[in-house]
Design a protein around this motif. Structure first.
Motif, PDB file in Angstrom:
ATOM      1  N   ASP A  10       0.811  -1.221   0.000  1.00 30.45           N
ATOM      2  CA  ASP A  10       0.000   0.000   0.000  1.00 30.45           C
ATOM      3  C   ASP A  10       0.841   1.267   0.000  1.00 30.45           C
ATOM      4  OD1 ASP A  10       0.751  -0.824   2.478  1.00 30.45           O
ATOM      5  OD2 ASP A  10      -1.309  -1.272   3.140  1.00 30.45           O
ATOM      6  N   HIS A  11       2.144   1.132  -0.170  1.00 29.33           N
ATOM      7  CA  HIS A  11       2.962   2.339  -0.323  1.00 29.33           C
ATOM      8  C   HIS A  11       2.565   3.030  -1.632  1.00 29.33           C
ATOM      9  CE1 HIS A  11       6.390   4.984  -0.978  1.00 29.33           C
ATOM     10  NE2 HIS A  11       6.678   4.818   0.295  1.00 29.33           N
ATOM     11  N   TYR A  12       2.463   4.367  -1.580  1.00 27.48           N
ATOM     12  CA  TYR A  12       1.946   5.044  -2.776  1.00 27.48           C
ATOM     13  C   TYR A  12       2.826   4.841  -4.004  1.00 27.48           C
ATOM     14  CZ  TYR A  12       5.226   8.850  -1.646  1.00 27.48           C
ATOM     15  OH  TYR A  12       6.347   9.582  -1.372  1.00 27.48           O
ATOM     16  N   SER A  13       4.142   4.645  -3.808  1.00 31.43           N
ATOM     17  CA  SER A  13       5.013   4.430  -4.967  1.00 31.43           C
ATOM     18  C   SER A  13       4.671   3.121  -5.671  1.00 31.43           C
ATOM     19  CB  SER A  13       6.479   4.363  -4.547  1.00 31.43           C
ATOM     20  OG  SER A  13       6.862   5.557  -3.959  1.00 31.43           O
ATOM     21  N   VAL A  14       4.385   2.093  -4.875  1.00 29.17           N
ATOM     22  CA  VAL A  14       4.074   0.782  -5.432  1.00 29.17           C
ATOM     23  C   VAL A  14       2.686   0.803  -6.072  1.00 29.17           C
ATOM     24  CG1 VAL A  14       3.793  -1.671  -4.898  1.00 29.17           C
ATOM     25  CG2 VAL A  14       5.528  -0.321  -3.693  1.00 29.17           C
ATOM     26  N   GLU A  15       1.740   1.372  -5.347  1.00 30.49           N
ATOM     27  CA  GLU A  15       0.367   1.429  -5.871  1.00 30.49           C
ATOM     28  C   GLU A  15       0.294   2.215  -7.177  1.00 30.49           C
ATOM     29  OE1 GLU A  15      -2.156   2.955  -2.811  1.00 30.49           O
ATOM     30  OE2 GLU A  15      -2.939   0.940  -2.370  1.00 30.49           O
ATOM     31  N   ALA A  16       0.936   3.376  -7.185  1.00 31.46           N
ATOM     32  CA  ALA A  16       0.862   4.211  -8.379  1.00 31.46           C
ATOM     33  C   ALA A  16       1.562   3.545  -9.558  1.00 31.46           C
ATOM     34  CB  ALA A  16       1.474   5.585  -8.108  1.00 31.46           C
ATOM     35  N   ALA A  17       2.682   2.837  -9.288  1.00 29.03           N
ATOM     36  CA  ALA A  17       3.369   2.142 -10.375  1.00 29.03           C
ATOM     37  C   ALA A  17       2.473   1.046 -10.940  1.00 29.03           C
ATOM     38  CB  ALA A  17       4.689   1.552  -9.894  1.00 29.03           C
ATOM     39  N   ALA A  18       1.739   0.359 -10.052  1.00 29.04           N
ATOM     40  CA  ALA A  18       0.860  -0.725 -10.484  1.00 29.04           C
ATOM     41  C   ALA A  18      -0.229  -0.190 -11.404  1.00 29.04           C
ATOM     42  CB  ALA A  18       0.250  -1.431  -9.292  1.00 29.04           C
ATOM     43  N   SER A  19      -0.755   0.987 -11.085  1.00 32.95           N
ATOM     44  CA  SER A  19      -1.807   1.512 -11.958  1.00 32.95           C
ATOM     45  C   SER A  19      -1.226   2.432 -13.028  1.00 32.95           C
ATOM     46  CB  SER A  19      -2.870   2.237 -11.131  1.00 32.95           C
ATOM     47  OG  SER A  19      -2.266   3.120 -10.226  1.00 32.95           O
ATOM     48  N   GLN A  20       0.110   2.456 -13.147  1.00 34.10           N
ATOM     49  CA  GLN A  20       0.792   3.291 -14.152  1.00 34.10           C
ATOM     50  C   GLN A  20       0.249   4.720 -14.077  1.00 34.10           C
ATOM     51  OE1 GLN A  20       2.909   1.736 -17.197  1.00 34.10           O
ATOM     52  NE2 GLN A  20       3.342   0.491 -15.419  1.00 34.10           N
ATOM     53  N   ASP A  21       0.124   5.193 -12.844  1.00 27.01           N
ATOM     54  CA  ASP A  21      -0.539   6.467 -12.610  1.00 27.01           C
ATOM     55  C   ASP A  21       0.495   7.496 -12.173  1.00 27.01           C
ATOM     56  OD1 ASP A  21      -2.091   8.583 -11.855  1.00 27.01           O
ATOM     57  OD2 ASP A  21      -3.019   7.559 -10.145  1.00 27.01           O
ATOM     58  N   TYR A  22       1.126   8.153 -13.139  1.00 31.01           N
ATOM     59  CA  TYR A  22       2.173   9.100 -12.781  1.00 31.01           C
ATOM     60  C   TYR A  22       1.637  10.241 -11.933  1.00 31.01           C
ATOM     61  CZ  TYR A  22       5.816  12.496 -12.735  1.00 31.01           C
ATOM     62  OH  TYR A  22       6.753  13.385 -12.275  1.00 31.01           O
ATOM     63  N   GLU A  23       0.500  10.802 -12.355  1.00 29.82           N
ATOM     64  CA  GLU A  23      -0.004  11.965 -11.627  1.00 29.82           C
ATOM     65  C   GLU A  23      -0.356  11.620 -10.180  1.00 29.82           C
ATOM     66  OE1 GLU A  23      -2.647  13.681 -14.773  1.00 29.82           O
ATOM     67  OE2 GLU A  23      -0.671  13.189 -15.588  1.00 29.82           O
ATOM     68  N   GLY A  24      -0.973  10.453 -10.002  1.00 25.79           N
ATOM     69  CA  GLY A  24      -1.302  10.000  -8.651  1.00 25.79           C
ATOM     70  C   GLY A  24      -0.055   9.951  -7.789  1.00 25.79           C
ATOM     71  N   PHE A  25       1.005   9.404  -8.376  1.00 23.45           N
ATOM     72  CA  PHE A  25       2.266   9.346  -7.650  1.00 23.45           C
ATOM     73  C   PHE A  25       2.755  10.747  -7.349  1.00 23.45           C
ATOM     74  CE2 PHE A  25       6.744  10.145  -8.300  1.00 23.45           C
ATOM     75  CZ  PHE A  25       7.242   9.603  -7.145  1.00 23.45           C
ATOM     76  N   TYR A  26       2.729  11.608  -8.355  1.00 20.75           N
ATOM     77  CA  TYR A  26       3.315  12.934  -8.224  1.00 20.75           C
ATOM     78  C   TYR A  26       2.662  13.736  -7.096  1.00 20.75           C
ATOM     79  CZ  TYR A  26       4.374  17.795  -9.102  1.00 20.75           C
ATOM     80  OH  TYR A  26       4.741  19.103  -8.942  1.00 20.75           O
ATOM     81  N   TRP A  27       1.333  13.730  -7.050  1.00 21.51           N
ATOM     82  CA  TRP A  27       0.673  14.564  -6.041  1.00 21.51           C
ATOM     83  C   TRP A  27       0.956  14.078  -4.628  1.00 21.51           C
ATOM     84  CZ3 TRP A  27      -0.029  19.106  -7.516  1.00 21.51           C
ATOM     85  CH2 TRP A  27      -0.366  19.383  -8.840  1.00 21.51           C
ATOM     86  N   HIS A  28       1.088  12.770  -4.465  1.00 16.10           N
ATOM     87  CA  HIS A  28       1.502  12.218  -3.183  1.00 16.10           C
ATOM     88  C   HIS A  28       2.912  12.669  -2.814  1.00 16.10           C
ATOM     89  CE1 HIS A  28      -1.078   8.948  -1.544  1.00 16.10           C
ATOM     90  NE2 HIS A  28      -0.294   9.214  -0.518  1.00 16.10           N
ATOM     91  N   GLU A  29       3.780  12.509  -3.810  1.00 15.81           N
ATOM     92  CA  GLU A  29       5.196  12.776  -3.592  1.00 15.81           C
ATOM     93  C   GLU A  29       5.430  14.259  -3.277  1.00 15.81           C
ATOM     94  OE1 GLU A  29       7.551  10.545  -3.453  1.00 15.81           O
ATOM     95  OE2 GLU A  29       9.339  11.830  -3.496  1.00 15.81           O
TER      96      GLU A  29
END
Ligand code: ADP
Ligand code: ZN
Ligand code: ZN
Length: 734
Positions: free
Chosen positions: A613-632
């Motif tokens: 459930d780490h956001y880096s892993v979750e976002a990579a799984a859904s290939q969701d760059y923006e999702g990752f970015y806003w978290h980061e």
């Protein structure tokens, strides 16, 4: 007020750059001189007029003001390329805290003073069979020199003449017969001059799709308009490389040149070849394996206008093109773009500055842009472009699932393969398709550790683990300490000492699927020259079903028949330290996942993780760059990290821990004094994450601020402290 003295370097050769001379700026020239300008000035005892370049200005001089020499005149020719590079060096000095000399040495190409003789090569003409026959013949005759020569020739088709004579100790008399009999031939440098060699015919250029055309015309508008940097966020396989090549064609049409930065030559060889096929011998490359002479040769060709494109890692940025039009930075998020030696410049920011000076445009491309670049695109500092579709029609994005390894343990599965991954592997093999198994060992690869006590073999002088090398040694990458790979663990004496996780994976996979063809790619299997390409092409040709490897296998390769990618330990890079660990993990996982289903067949990706459930892993799984970015970016904002804040770090090292600590204390005091108004956030001093290198103790100190200027001010103040003799210090600005 205009400063009355100029710092000048006379003649830019490697050695002369060692010194900067001060000259007075005569009244009639005051107001006309600028940084990087070429001037003439009296030099040496005879006061002969010499060309020089202005590299800085000062208010005071160390010389007797009455005796100081004056600049004679300004050279009228338009600002030469050296001037631009000198300005770049001055900028690097300011921003990364180095001396002007250090910056100049990085930026100005090393010129060879004497022209070395034409290099000669011995090139094999006879076939392998014939050479082997000759080899066994001379073995029988016990003619050792000829045996050595033939062995070398079988290993490598092209041998430098000097190497044969001096290193192999084969006299010209011994190989003369081979020359006359046509076993080998003699060639000179010019025929091997261009380091890019390829025999394949010129490739046809593709017809750009709509998305690509939109990006090309957008970037071209920027080129004809404000020339701000452009960030291209395009998923893997969206056709970014084709976009770069189209832009470069435009730039060349305008009579200008382009630089293409890539993180590492070995991993992007396929990309290099694509450029070469398009642009032929107007392309050259520089990389770390070229000798200083070869490198300077390529730089000279660029200066003379024989080249349009230079490709290479970060040092290619300093190619002295007379009229630079474009700099492409591919995979701009890669850590390889940050220099680890002084000046610790970042190639992305430095490229942008070089472009500003040259009136060129910087194009940054990535499937997973660095949070920092994306942030700047969001704020409008960069133009922003996106490509969301894969360029080849039928290829769709893969289906990605995350497997929670903790659940596997609970269910009694202690193996490194989850039940789901095992099942998918069976199915994939059943369909005759291919599998990539990726072991995320960034920062761990090459460490030798004991499977009994778990300890890694460490350097006695530095607080780091030793790294395994191809020649069977363990080396310290900081101090050079070296030992043979031990047979037994130095800590507990057990014989279960091993470093290569991929080997173990291979053994397990063999046991599970005895009939499958398996290839492994790691330091062991790529030790021999050319084996890297050999493994990749064998796999691409379908000669194996499964390829196991570390990050080496996730970069830039197309395997159309791969439909399953298994990522075995997704988390390791999350704990590698540094505020960028999340970003590293995300980009690595996204790239690995992007290897599945690149052609017509649908792809599947399994990410095995202990922190699903780490956001880096979750976002990579859904290939969701923006999702990752806003978290980061939220995390960076909360903890005041770049790019939201600017950060100045200071590293203090000393043989005596006491002294280092004492100096660190003074630094803190000074910084607190500077920070009266409290706009800086100060952190430390603290032990560095690697707390000892080469028996030198290391402490760090950080200052963060929303603006850069207060940090530069602080840097100046700290440099002015009276530093103890035995203490070294180094700034880094992010
Ligand atoms: P990226 O650099 O974004 O990963 P590439 O430029 O390597 O993407 O393109 C991926 C693949 O798609 C390559 O094999 C390339 O030749 C192909 N390709 C790119 N653009 C087109 C196009 N317009 N038409 C057909 N094939 C294309
Ligand atoms: Zn042990
Ligand atoms: Zn060491």
């Amino acid at each position: 007020m205009l400063k009355p003295y100029a710092d000048v370097i006379i003649d830019i050769t490697h050695t002369a750059v060692d010194r900067i001379f001060q000259y007075e700026i005569p009244e009639e020239l005051s107001g006309q001189v600028s940084l990087g300008m070429k001037i003439r000035a009296p030099f040496g005892q005879g006061n002969r007029l010499q060309d020089g370049y202005i590299v800085g200005f000062s208010e005071k001089t160390d010389y007797d003001p009455l005796k100081i020499k004056k600049i004679a005149s300004i050279c009228e020719d338009s600002i030469p390329i050296e001037g631009q590079l000198i300005c770049l060096a001055a900028w690097m000095k300011e921003h990364y805290g180095s001396t002007m000399i250090q910056a100049l040495k990085t930026v100005l190409p090393v010129k060879r003073k004497v022209k070395t003789a034409q290099k000669r090569y011995l090139v094999r003409s006879a076939g392998e069979e014939e050479c082997r026959e000759l080899l066994s013949l001379y073995r029988k005759k016990n003619q050792k020199a000829r045996v050595r020569f033939l062995e070398a020739l079988l290993e490598d088709c092209v041998l430098p003449y000097e190497m044969v004579v001096q290193k192999l100790r084969v006299s010209p008399a011994s190989f003369k017969a081979f020359l006359t009999e046509g076993v080998c031939r003699l060639e000179t440098e010019s025929s091997y001059r261009n380091p890019v060699k390829d025999n394949s015919p010129g490739g046809a250029s593709v017809c750009l799709n709509q998305e690509q055309r939109r990006v090309v015309s957008g970037i071209w508008q920027a080129w004809e308009g404000d020339r701000k940097p452009c960030l291209l966020h395009g998923i893997t396989g969206s056709g970014k490389t084709e976009v770069y090549m189209e832009l470069i064609r435009h730039v060349i049409e305008k009579g200008k040149q382009a630089i293409v930065l890539i993180p590492e030559i070995a991993l992007t060889w396929q990309t290099v070849m694509r450029f070469y096929r398009q642009f032929g011998d107007r392309v050259s490359i520089v990389h770390s394996r070229l000798s200083a002479g070869e490198k300077s040769d390529q730089m000279e060709r660029a200066r003379r206008g024989e080249l349009d494109i230079m490709i290479g890692p970060r040092s290619a940025l300093f190619t002295p093109f007379p009229d630079l039009g474009l700099v492409v930075i591919d995979e701009e998020h890669e850590t390889a773009y940050k220099s680890e030696t002084v000046p610790r410049y970042h190639a992305v920011d430095t490229a942008i500055e070089r472009c500003r000076l040259a009136g060129a445009v910087a194009v940054l491309g990535s499937a997973t842009p660095s949070a920092s670049s994306y942030y700047k695109a969001q704020s409008g500092a960069y133009h922003f472009f996106q490509m969301k579709k894969r360029a080849r029609e039928a290829s769709a994005l893969p289906a990605v699932e995350i497997v929670d390894l903790r659940e596997e343990l609970k269910a009694g599965n202690r193996g490194i393969f989850s039940r789901r991954l095992t099942e998918l592997m069976e199915k994939t093999l059943g369909r005759g398709e291919q599998i990539l198994l990726f072991l995320n060992r960034r920062g761990y690869a090459g460490f030798v550790s004991c499977r009994s006590c778990g300890k890694a073999v460490k350097c006695p002088h530095c607080d780091v683990s030793l790294k395994a090398h191809r020649d069977g040694t363990l080396k310290c990458h900081y101090c050079g300490y070296e030992i043979p790979i031990p047979k037994r663990c130095p800590s507990c004496g057990s014989g279960y000492i091993a470093g290569f996780g991929t080997q173990k994976v291979e053994a397990l996979v063999r046991a599970m699927f005895p009939k499958a063809g398996i290839l492994r790619m790691d330091m062991d299997t790529t030790a021999k020259k050319g084996s890297y390409d050999a493994i990749l092409s064998a796999f691409a040709d379908g000669k194996a079903d499964i390829l196991i490897g570390t990050q080496m296998i996730v970069k830039g390769h197309d395997f159309p028949k791969v439909t399953l990618v298994g990522i075995l330990a997704a988390d390791l890079s999350l704990y590698s330290g540094g505020y960028e660990a999340g970003e590293r993990t995300f980009s690595l996982l996204t790239q690995a996942a992007g290897r599945a289903g690149r052609d017509r067949l649908p792809g599947h990706v399994v990410i095995q993780s202990y922190s699903p459930d780490h956001y880096s892993v979750e976002a990579a799984a859904s290939q969701d760059y923006e999702g990752f970015y806003w978290h980061e970016i939220l995390y960076r904002k909360l903890l005041c990290y770049p790019p939201v804040y600017r950060m100045l770090s200071l590293l203090i090292t000393s043989k005596e821990e006491e002294t280092a600590l004492h100096m660190a204390g003074l630094v803190k005091k000074q910084a607190e004094a500077v920070n009266e108004d409290g706009i800086l956030e100060l952190v430390g001093p603290a032990k560095a994450s690697v707390s000892k290198i080469n028996d030198m103790y290391r402490y760090t100190f950080y200052a963060k601020c929303e603006e850069k200027e207060p940090l530069l001010e602080l840097m100046g103040q700290l440099e002015a402290l009276s530093w103890d003799k035995g203490v070294l210090y180094q700034f880094d600005m992010e």
